[in-house]
Motif scaffolding. Structure first.
Motif, PDB file in Angstrom:
ATOM      1  N   GLY A  64      -3.437  -0.425   8.433  1.00 15.08           N
ATOM      2  CA  GLY A  64      -2.623  -1.054   7.406  1.00 15.08           C
ATOM      3  C   GLY A  64      -1.315  -1.603   7.939  1.00 15.08           C
ATOM      4  O   GLY A  64      -1.054  -1.625   9.147  1.00 15.08           O
ATOM      5  N   SER A  65      -0.463  -2.054   7.041  1.00 17.18           N
ATOM      6  CA  SER A  65       0.857  -2.574   7.384  1.00 17.18           C
ATOM      7  C   SER A  65       1.783  -2.411   6.195  1.00 17.18           C
ATOM      8  O   SER A  65       1.333  -2.328   5.046  1.00 17.18           O
ATOM      9  N   MET A  66       3.070  -2.341   6.473  1.00 15.68           N
ATOM     10  CA  MET A  66       4.049  -2.209   5.401  1.00 15.68           C
ATOM     11  C   MET A  66       4.131  -3.520   4.621  1.00 15.68           C
ATOM     12  O   MET A  66       4.043  -4.602   5.182  1.00 15.68           O
ATOM     13  N   GLN A  67       4.307  -3.383   3.304  1.00 17.24           N
ATOM     14  CA  GLN A  67       4.442  -4.541   2.427  1.00 17.24           C
ATOM     15  C   GLN A  67       5.666  -4.335   1.538  1.00 17.24           C
ATOM     16  O   GLN A  67       6.294  -3.276   1.552  1.00 17.24           O
ATOM     17  N   SER A  68       5.998  -5.344   0.761  1.00 18.69           N
ATOM     18  CA  SER A  68       7.040  -5.193  -0.245  1.00 18.69           C
ATOM     19  C   SER A  68       6.730  -6.107  -1.408  1.00 18.69           C
ATOM     20  O   SER A  68       5.850  -6.973  -1.331  1.00 18.69           O
ATOM     21  N   MET A  69       7.441  -5.905  -2.505  1.00 22.08           N
ATOM     22  CA  MET A  69       7.261  -6.747  -3.677  1.00 22.08           C
ATOM     23  C   MET A  69       8.565  -6.781  -4.465  1.00 22.08           C
ATOM     24  O   MET A  69       9.457  -5.955  -4.272  1.00 22.08           O
ATOM     25  N   THR A  70       8.659  -7.749  -5.357  1.00 22.39           N
ATOM     26  CA  THR A  70       9.798  -7.855  -6.258  1.00 22.39           C
ATOM     27  C   THR A  70       9.369  -7.398  -7.641  1.00 22.39           C
ATOM     28  O   THR A  70       8.359  -7.869  -8.180  1.00 22.39           O
ATOM     29  N   THR A  71      10.116  -6.464  -8.214  1.00 21.05           N
ATOM     30  CA  THR A  71       9.728  -5.890  -9.501  1.00 21.05           C
ATOM     31  C   THR A  71      10.057  -6.831 -10.657  1.00 21.05           C
ATOM     32  O   THR A  71      10.924  -7.687 -10.566  1.00 21.05           O
ATOM     33  N   ARG A  72       9.329  -6.629 -11.746  1.00 23.57           N
ATOM     34  CA  ARG A  72       9.597  -7.312 -12.996  1.00 23.57           C
ATOM     35  C   ARG A  72      10.353  -6.358 -13.916  1.00 23.57           C
ATOM     36  O   ARG A  72      10.384  -5.145 -13.677  1.00 23.57           O
ATOM     37  N   TYR A  73      10.930  -6.876 -14.952  1.00 16.26           N
ATOM     38  CA  TYR A  73      11.809  -6.042 -15.783  1.00 16.26           C
ATOM     39  C   TYR A  73      11.060  -4.874 -16.420  1.00 16.26           C
ATOM     40  O   TYR A  73      11.635  -3.816 -16.673  1.00 16.26           O
ATOM     41  N   GLU A  74       9.762  -5.023 -16.672  1.00 16.17           N
ATOM     42  CA  GLU A  74       9.018  -3.958 -17.352  1.00 16.17           C
ATOM     43  C   GLU A  74       8.370  -2.974 -16.386  1.00 16.17           C
ATOM     44  O   GLU A  74       7.733  -2.010 -16.806  1.00 16.17           O
ATOM     45  N   ASP A  75       8.508  -3.191 -15.091  1.00 15.67           N
ATOM     46  CA  ASP A  75       7.825  -2.355 -14.098  1.00 15.67           C
ATOM     47  C   ASP A  75       8.401  -0.945 -14.021  1.00 15.67           C
ATOM     48  O   ASP A  75       9.608  -0.727 -14.156  1.00 15.67           O
ATOM     49  N   THR A  76       7.508   0.024 -13.782  1.00 14.42           N
ATOM     50  CA  THR A  76       7.878   1.376 -13.347  1.00 14.42           C
ATOM     51  C   THR A  76       7.069   1.676 -12.099  1.00 14.42           C
ATOM     52  O   THR A  76       6.093   0.978 -11.799  1.00 14.42           O
ATOM     53  N   PHE A  77       7.445   2.713 -11.368  1.00 13.51           N
ATOM     54  CA  PHE A  77       6.677   3.065 -10.179  1.00 13.51           C
ATOM     55  C   PHE A  77       5.248   3.461 -10.546  1.00 13.51           C
ATOM     56  O   PHE A  77       4.320   3.252  -9.766  1.00 13.51           O
ATOM     57  N   ALA A  78       5.070   4.049 -11.722  1.00 11.93           N
ATOM     58  CA  ALA A  78       3.719   4.419 -12.155  1.00 11.93           C
ATOM     59  C   ALA A  78       2.861   3.170 -12.346  1.00 11.93           C
ATOM     60  O   ALA A  78       1.691   3.134 -11.943  1.00 11.93           O
ATOM     61  N   ASP A  79       3.439   2.123 -12.956  1.00 14.61           N
ATOM     62  CA  ASP A  79       2.700   0.874 -13.148  1.00 14.61           C
ATOM     63  C   ASP A  79       2.375   0.224 -11.807  1.00 14.61           C
ATOM     64  O   ASP A  79       1.253  -0.240 -11.577  1.00 14.61           O
ATOM     65  N   ILE A  80       3.375   0.173 -10.933  1.00 15.08           N
ATOM     66  CA  ILE A  80       3.184  -0.459  -9.625  1.00 15.08           C
ATOM     67  C   ILE A  80       2.131   0.294  -8.819  1.00 15.08           C
ATOM     68  O   ILE A  80       1.286  -0.299  -8.155  1.00 15.08           O
ATOM     69  N   GLY A  81       2.181   1.627  -8.868  1.00 12.53           N
ATOM     70  CA  GLY A  81       1.202   2.433  -8.152  1.00 12.53           C
ATOM     71  C   GLY A  81      -0.216   2.162  -8.617  1.00 12.53           C
ATOM     72  O   GLY A  81      -1.139   2.067  -7.803  1.00 12.53           O
ATOM     73  N   THR A  82      -0.402   2.012  -9.924  1.00 10.78           N
ATOM     74  CA  THR A  82      -1.726   1.727 -10.461  1.00 10.78           C
ATOM     75  C   THR A  82      -2.237   0.377  -9.967  1.00 10.78           C
ATOM     76  O   THR A  82      -3.410   0.236  -9.607  1.00 10.78           O
ATOM     77  N   ARG A  83      -1.355  -0.614  -9.923  1.00  6.72           N
ATOM     78  CA  ARG A  83      -1.772  -1.955  -9.521  1.00  6.72           C
ATOM     79  C   ARG A  83      -2.046  -2.066  -8.027  1.00  6.72           C
ATOM     80  O   ARG A  83      -2.902  -2.836  -7.599  1.00  6.72           O
ATOM     81  N   THR A  84      -1.293  -1.326  -7.218  1.00  9.77           N
ATOM     82  CA  THR A  84      -1.391  -1.474  -5.765  1.00  9.77           C
ATOM     83  C   THR A  84      -2.093  -0.307  -5.084  1.00  9.77           C
ATOM     84  O   THR A  84      -2.236  -0.302  -3.860  1.00  9.77           O
ATOM     85  N   SER A  85      -2.532   0.687  -5.853  1.00  7.16           N
ATOM     86  CA  SER A  85      -3.205   1.868  -5.305  1.00  7.16           C
ATOM     87  C   SER A  85      -2.290   2.637  -4.350  1.00  7.16           C
ATOM     88  O   SER A  85      -2.640   2.915  -3.204  1.00  7.16           O
ATOM     89  N   ILE A  86      -1.108   2.984  -4.844  1.00  3.48           N
ATOM     90  CA  ILE A  86      -0.130   3.801  -4.118  1.00  3.48           C
ATOM     91  C   ILE A  86       0.300   4.939  -5.034  1.00  3.48           C
ATOM     92  O   ILE A  86       0.503   4.748  -6.233  1.00  3.48           O
ATOM     93  N   GLY A  87       0.456   6.150  -4.483  1.00  2.00           N
ATOM     94  CA  GLY A  87       0.848   7.303  -5.267  1.00  2.00           C
ATOM     95  C   GLY A  87       2.317   7.280  -5.658  1.00  2.00           C
ATOM     96  O   GLY A  87       3.149   6.638  -5.015  1.00  2.00           O
ATOM     97  N   TYR A  88       2.643   8.030  -6.712  1.00  2.00           N
ATOM     98  CA  TYR A  88       4.002   8.034  -7.257  1.00  2.00           C
ATOM     99  C   TYR A  88       5.035   8.498  -6.230  1.00  2.00           C
ATOM    100  O   TYR A  88       6.040   7.809  -5.981  1.00  2.00           O
ATOM    101  N   LEU A  89       4.818   9.671  -5.616  1.00  2.00           N
ATOM    102  CA  LEU A  89       5.807  10.180  -4.661  1.00  2.00           C
ATOM    103  C   LEU A  89       5.881   9.314  -3.407  1.00  2.00           C
ATOM    104  O   LEU A  89       6.934   9.248  -2.765  1.00  2.00           O
ATOM    105  N   GLU A  90       4.790   8.657  -3.034  1.00  2.00           N
ATOM    106  CA  GLU A  90       4.840   7.726  -1.914  1.00  2.00           C
ATOM    107  C   GLU A  90       5.877   6.633  -2.175  1.00  2.00           C
ATOM    108  O   GLU A  90       6.684   6.276  -1.304  1.00  2.00           O
ATOM    109  N   LEU A  91       5.866   6.093  -3.394  1.00  2.00           N
ATOM    110  CA  LEU A  91       6.809   5.049  -3.759  1.00  2.00           C
ATOM    111  C   LEU A  91       8.232   5.595  -3.854  1.00  2.00           C
ATOM    112  O   LEU A  91       9.193   4.943  -3.425  1.00  2.00           O
TER     113      LEU A  91
END
Length: 349
Positions: A64-91
């Motif tokens: 793999g490789s490190m990535q990044s993204m820009t959040t939207r106003y409604e985003d939470t780490f839980a939402d982002i984790g679901t979309r990108t397949s990343i765990g909560y504490l990882e984020l």
């Protein structure tokens, strides 16, 4: 451990170039300019990143490789984790200082989608409880998914098992201990919960030979990448939906607990350190130090000529954020000799 300690002392000056790179490491990894990952090491500039669970070829110990993204106003780490397949504490660990429930519109966050593979036979499913992550080896490659694991009171087992059955729309039969726990809290459970929105197993599950344990989906939005279950392995629903049809009956399943992972990527040494909770206390840090020294000694025994940069190693342990860091490399002389040896071997055959 003494071997690794001496290596750190001897190479503090010898690896000046590596030090210049590694001393700048904070929440993102360092990648050598000639690394195979150099082209993909810079974070993506898109507002969204791809899901991580694609099949990575297993060539070395880092995928793999490190990535990044820009959040939207409604985003939470839980939402982002679901979309990108990343765990909560990882984020959380990869983004110190950012509110996981309100990161804000236009906030740039790190997506930790790079991993050192666990020190375990690369076959079937390997669940590393310490990093809340599952690895599935197939066809010479590996897929990886975040998981929720057993709580401190009900830990997941450190055992070897195998997949015995695929379950679609499973019913949940709460064991007696769980029913007693719920009854004590004033919310008794029935002996069976049929498929549906109230079923905590979600729509899919893999039954294991370890009695009472499953790898399953969930009816909750939170909990992936945390210690939340009664011992079972919990996955995002999209992830288990993919995995359940990909894993044949009889696939081996190994549970390991490796908060420290060390691996080679070409001639580079990469170190990944995980802390069990959001905070890192002195006792945990000391335990991680000892684990790092033990793993480095083991690696040096089978790979002569490795040199390490102390500042990079210390930084990886101080952060303990689960992000792989470049902490050493094989000396040029040893690397050159290894290449020449490989050439001669190919010629002889």
């Amino acid at each position: 451990m003494a071997v690794f300690r001496r290596s750190l002392m001897v190479t503090s000056l010898a690896l000046f170039a590596l030090s210049a790179r590694a001393d700048n490491v904070q929440s993102t990894p360092v990648v050598a300019p000639d690394s195979p990952q150099a082209s993909s090491a810079k974070p993506e500039k898109a507002t969204e990143a791809p899901r991580e669970n694609r099949l990575f070829p297993v060539k070395d110990d880092v995928i793999g490789s490190m990535q990044s993204m820009t959040t939207r106003y409604e985003d939470t780490f839980a939402d982002i984790g679901t979309r990108t397949s990343i765990g909560y504490l990882e984020l959380v660990h990869a983004n110190p200082g950012i509110d996981p429930w309100l990161p804000g519109d236009g906030t740039r966050i790190t997506l930790p989608q790079q991993h050192v593979l666990p020190d375990s036979p690369r076959e079937g499913i390997v669940v590393n409880l310490a990093e809340f992550r599952l690895y599935y080896y197939k066809d010479g490659g590996v897929k990886t998914y975040p998981v929720g694991v057993g709580s401190e009171q009900n830990p997941s087992p450190l055992t070897k098992s195998k997949v015995t059955m695929r379950l679609e729309s499973p019913a949940w039969y709460p064991p007696k201990s769980v029913r007693e726990e719920y009854e004590a809290s004033g919310t008794p459970l029935p002996r069976v919960i049929p498929p549906g929105p109230e079923n905590p197993l979600g729509n899919y599950a893999l039954k294991l030979s370890a009695e009472g344990y499953l790898i399953h989906g969930t009816n909750k939005k939170f909990g992936i990448g945390m210690q939340v279950s009664h011992g079972c392995i919990r996955m995002y629903n999209n992830d288990i939906k993919e995995l359940v049809f990909d894993v044949p009956k009889g696939t081996p399943v190994a549970f390991v607990d490796q908060p420290v992972k060390v691996g080679l990527n070409g001639n580079e040494v990469w170190l990944e350190v995980h802390r069990p909770k959001e905070d890192l206390d002195a006792q945990t840090k000391d335990r991680l130090w000892k684990a790092v020294m033990a793993r480095m000694d083991t690696l040096m025994e089978s790979n002569p000529g490795l040199e390490f940069q102390r500042a990079a190693v210390e930084n990886a342990i101080d952060q303990a954020d689960g992000i792989p860091r470049l902490v050493g490399e094989r000396t040029r002389q040893v690397a050159k000799a290894s290449v020449e040896s490989g050439r001669k071997e190919r010629v002889s055959h």
